[in-house]
Write an enzyme that holds these catalytic residues in place. Sequence first.
Site, PDB file in Angstrom:
ATOM      1  N   ASP A   1     -26.472 -20.820  -3.283  1.00  0.00           N
ATOM      2  CA  ASP A   1     -26.279 -19.656  -3.712  1.00  0.00           C
ATOM      3  C   ASP A   1     -27.173 -18.817  -4.450  1.00  0.00           C
ATOM      4  OD1 ASP A   1     -23.688 -17.996  -3.851  1.00  0.00           O
ATOM      5  OD2 ASP A   1     -23.939 -18.303  -6.032  1.00  0.00           O
TER       6      ASP A   1
ATOM      7  N   GLU B   1     -21.760  -8.637 -14.349  1.00  0.00           N
ATOM      8  CA  GLU B   1     -21.858  -7.221 -13.606  1.00  0.00           C
ATOM      9  C   GLU B   1     -20.995  -6.229 -13.964  1.00  0.00           C
ATOM     10  OE1 GLU B   1     -21.487  -9.901 -12.262  1.00  0.00           O
ATOM     11  OE2 GLU B   1     -23.089 -10.346 -10.380  1.00  0.00           O
TER      12      GLU B   1
ATOM     13  N   ARG C   1     -13.793  -7.960  -0.954  1.00  0.00           N
ATOM     14  CA  ARG C   1     -15.171  -7.468  -1.303  1.00  0.00           C
ATOM     15  C   ARG C   1     -14.995  -6.188  -1.979  1.00  0.00           C
ATOM     16  NH1 ARG C   1     -18.561  -7.251   2.991  1.00  0.00           N
ATOM     17  NH2 ARG C   1     -20.506  -7.355   1.707  1.00  0.00           N
TER      18      ARG C   1
ATOM     19  N   ASP D   1     -19.021 -23.327  -6.569  1.00  0.00           N
ATOM     20  CA  ASP D   1     -18.327 -23.595  -7.749  1.00  0.00           C
ATOM     21  C   ASP D   1     -16.836 -22.770  -7.669  1.00  0.00           C
ATOM     22  OD1 ASP D   1     -18.860 -20.954  -7.627  1.00  0.00           O
ATOM     23  OD2 ASP D   1     -19.930 -20.932  -9.818  1.00  0.00           O
TER      24      ASP D   1
END
Length: 397
Positions: free
Chosen positions: A17, A58, A97, A233
């Site tokens: 990732d 973020e 998303r 994860d």
Amino acid sequence: SGRAVEAAGDVDVLMLDKTGTITLGNRQAVAFVPINGVKMAALAEAAQLASLVDETPEGRSIVVLAKEMYGLRGQTMGASQRAPGGMHFIPFTAQTRISGVDFNGTQIRKGAPDTMTALIEAKGNRIPADLLPAVESIANSGGTPLVVAKNGEALGVIHLKDIVKGGIKERFAQLRKMGIKTVMITGDNPLTAAAIAAEAGVDDFLAQATPEAKLKLIREYQAGGRLVAMTGDGTNDAPALAQADVAVAMNTGTQPAREAANMIDLDSNPTKLIEIVEIGKQLLMTRGSLTTFSIANDVSKYFAIIPAAFASTYPILEKLNFMNLTSPHSAILSAVTFNALIIIALIPLALKGVPYRPKPAAQLLRDNLLFYGVGGLIAPFIGIKLIDMLLTFFHLV
């Protein structure tokens, strides 16, 4: 498990990732880029509203940037004059998303450029001419663009910046020398993914990754006869972790991810997968080296003592007794003594392991055959002869 660590030694595809493994993982909002004549304050306010309940680094950085650079203060999430019915927040998912907020007939969304452009067009609005250039400019610099829209109309782009970890490019170069292909998995758009992949030195990347795309990519590699290792994860990683040959879940990850993996990293450090592969390689190298030495050692040992031990019964074997061992008794005793000593001498090597060096498999095999194979062939002749001489000198046979 031990089997999984051993299997890691045969891995030839490493799926990692991007966030937290290849990059530092704390992407920060560094700029708002308004488009189509939208005021900076309007874009900053919309981005802040869409990120109020976003607990990711973020999301928090977007709220902070709007507050510090544009003087926007905290917003009331419950019922207020602006939103009498309160605010309804849309959480981000790997499938959509997109995240955002609805209040008082207003819809604000932020998300990946391709998903947001599809949403804007679905609302019957056109894509502003300066939207795609703004997205491409951020992506080409290695940043992550997030498009913000209000009621289906694009307001601008948020620039998220991430930093590639120091030394990671060298680690990937070592893996490449070992014949291992590295694949970066990211939800970023292809332009951003390509820029970060080039900077990090990975061999390939999967952009805009969904659970289905990860699973499909792993199956494609496995269908080609390759062994795949992966870290994850989240719940959306669980199907791919279950499919991978070696799967490492983070201890801080979700329960489905931990159950799907065959190893759990208690430190929750995604780069551990690289170390696991190196340990697996060392295990295989150690096992192969000891096996090579043992086989070569047995061949030489019996070739050394059989002529001396059976020369009296089969005189023709005397011609093969080039070591001139004293007697059949000394030959057998020397071989038994040498065998006991060599086992003791190999215990530290078995415990410590053969030193790991990032080399291609063919070169490692050649080096092992030369060092441990030739060594195993020569050592018995020297050792047995020396022991035979000592036994004879001290009149023990």
